[in-house]
Design an enzyme around this catalytic site. Sequence first.
Site, PDB file in Angstrom:
ATOM      1  N   SER A  26       0.831  -1.206   0.000  1.00  0.00           N
ATOM      2  CA  SER A  26       0.000   0.000   0.000  1.00  0.00           C
ATOM      3  C   SER A  26       0.864   1.254   0.000  1.00  0.00           C
ATOM      4  CB  SER A  26      -0.889   0.007   1.240  1.00  0.00           C
ATOM      5  OG  SER A  26      -0.076  -0.132   2.387  1.00  0.00           O
ATOM      6  N   TYR A  57      -4.244   0.565   4.187  1.00  0.00           N
ATOM      7  CA  TYR A  57      -5.153  -0.576   4.047  1.00  0.00           C
ATOM      8  C   TYR A  57      -5.702  -1.009   5.409  1.00  0.00           C
ATOM      9  CZ  TYR A  57      -3.816  -1.697  -0.834  1.00  0.00           C
ATOM     10  OH  TYR A  57      -3.630  -1.696  -2.193  1.00  0.00           O
ATOM     11  N   GLY A  58      -4.918  -0.743   6.439  1.00  0.00           N
ATOM     12  CA  GLY A  58      -5.237  -1.297   7.763  1.00  0.00           C
ATOM     13  C   GLY A  58      -6.547  -0.827   8.361  1.00  0.00           C
ATOM     14  N   CYS A  89       2.945  -6.982   1.833  1.00  0.00           N
ATOM     15  CA  CYS A  89       2.023  -6.304   2.747  1.00  0.00           C
ATOM     16  C   CYS A  89       1.252  -7.373   3.504  1.00  0.00           C
ATOM     17  CB  CYS A  89       1.069  -5.435   1.923  1.00  0.00           C
ATOM     18  SG  CYS A  89      -0.281  -4.708   2.876  1.00  0.00           S
ATOM     19  N   ASN A  90       1.350  -7.346   4.822  1.00  0.00           N
ATOM     20  CA  ASN A  90       0.644  -8.353   5.634  1.00  0.00           C
ATOM     21  C   ASN A  90      -0.864  -8.190   5.537  1.00  0.00           C
ATOM     22  OD1 ASN A  90       2.662  -9.782   7.887  1.00  0.00           O
ATOM     23  ND2 ASN A  90       3.423  -7.853   7.070  1.00  0.00           N
ATOM     24  N   THR A  91      -1.332  -6.941   5.508  1.00  0.00           N
ATOM     25  CA  THR A  91      -2.776  -6.708   5.479  1.00  0.00           C
ATOM     26  C   THR A  91      -3.360  -7.301   4.198  1.00  0.00           C
ATOM     27  OG1 THR A  91      -2.306  -4.611   6.595  1.00  0.00           O
ATOM     28  CG2 THR A  91      -4.544  -4.940   5.784  1.00  0.00           C
ATOM     29  N   CYS A 203       3.578  -6.045   9.971  1.00  0.00           N
ATOM     30  CA  CYS A 203       3.241  -5.067   8.940  1.00  0.00           C
ATOM     31  C   CYS A 203       4.583  -4.689   8.341  1.00  0.00           C
ATOM     32  CB  CYS A 203       2.572  -3.847   9.559  1.00  0.00           C
ATOM     33  SG  CYS A 203       2.425  -2.444   8.411  1.00  0.00           S
ATOM     34  N   THR A 204       4.673  -4.700   7.024  1.00  0.00           N
ATOM     35  CA  THR A 204       5.985  -4.472   6.409  1.00  0.00           C
ATOM     36  C   THR A 204       6.505  -3.057   6.654  1.00  0.00           C
ATOM     37  OG1 THR A 204       4.843  -4.045   4.304  1.00  0.00           O
ATOM     38  CG2 THR A 204       5.754  -6.258   4.652  1.00  0.00           C
ATOM     39  N   HIS A 205       5.642  -2.153   7.076  1.00  0.00           N
ATOM     40  CA  HIS A 205       6.110  -0.806   7.421  1.00  0.00           C
ATOM     41  C   HIS A 205       6.899  -0.784   8.744  1.00  0.00           C
ATOM     42  CE1 HIS A 205       3.214   0.745   4.446  1.00  0.00           C
ATOM     43  NE2 HIS A 205       3.808   1.924   4.568  1.00  0.00           N
TER      44      HIS A 205
HETATM   45  N1  DGL Z   1       2.423  -2.421   4.830  1.00  0.00           N
HETATM   46  C1  DGL Z   1       1.132  -2.960   5.088  1.00  0.00           C
HETATM   47  C2  DGL Z   1       1.208  -4.243   5.896  1.00  0.00           C
HETATM   48  O1  DGL Z   1       2.195  -4.949   5.851  1.00  0.00           O
HETATM   49  C3  DGL Z   1       0.041  -2.126   5.672  1.00  0.00           C
HETATM   50  C4  DGL Z   1       0.004  -0.680   5.603  1.00  0.00           C
HETATM   51  C5  DGL Z   1      -1.393  -0.105   5.515  1.00  0.00           C
HETATM   52  O2  DGL Z   1      -2.146  -0.069   6.501  1.00  0.00           O
HETATM   53  O3  DGL Z   1      -1.706   0.286   4.420  1.00  0.00           O
HETATM   54  O4  DGL Z   1       0.264  -4.599   6.560  1.00  0.00           O
END
Ligand code: DGL
Length: 278
Positions: A26, A57-58, A89-91, A203-205
């Site tokens: 995202s 996305y979360g 992205c985990n989400t 979450c990859t962030h």
């Molecule tokens: N980087 C995304 C993840 O790994 C999520 C970021 C978002 O909320 O968009 O879940």
Amino acid sequence: MSSPLPQAPFSTAPVDPSAPILLFDSGVGGLTVLGELRKVLPQAPVIYAADMAGLPYGTKTEAQVTARVAGLLGRMTERFAPRLVCIACNTASTIALGMVREVLEVPVVGTVPAIKPAAAMTRSGVIGLLGTQATIRQAYVDRLEHEFAGDKRLLRYGGPGLVEAAEAKLRGERVDPAAVIRAAEALRAMPGGENIDTVVLACTHFPLLEDELAEAFGPGVRFVHGAEGIARRIAHLTEGQEYARQQPDRALFTGPGEFPGAYGEALARYGLPEGGRF
Ligand code: DGL
């Protein structure tokens, strides 16, 4: 929801050496996966796609995330003919991996919370899981917990503001510690939370905020995430394929606005000197 099945085997015909690996997130969180991928496959041409128009996305519903991810990846796969797609992205992965695998005709690697390695690492038996609000409620996470951490205590927190803090950091802005401190305090305040010794960055962030998180949790807490394992999985699935980069790797952002804007320096650090809007 049952576990997304591995995809059926793909054709063994030789892959076009210039075909990229498409990494999708995202926002800029998936760069943490790209960083690990560069170590194992530095020769691989890469397109990094960030759905900035859909970030975050979360806080979206499952239907919204699935529609965006399947729609965008369908169009991107047609346009760029990647050899492999990684949903970094985990989400998006915990919600839409099964659906995306149904519709794409290339191998798709997902990113799911590193509960298995965390269960092997914890001494106290109490694991914190820091994800987005959408990720922590997924049945996919229930299943990973059941399968790998059934004899541990897994405390989940969907940290508001952390994704935005990570994005700000990569734009070169100062990180407001409030969201990070709130996340650490929330996990510590849960029953058993004082014994957390391992935190899954689901979450990859969040690996982008590891220094800030380490400071907020204090000594004695280790962090674990899946980026290295995902890079190894991509290398395994593309083993034996040839690579010939014919143009500089690119970053693509959805939505309006200037590209790359304040992200230019960070993107260049990850080997993405060029890009544009998708
Ligand atoms: N980087 C995304 C993840 O790994 C999520 C970021 C978002 O909320 O968009 O879940």
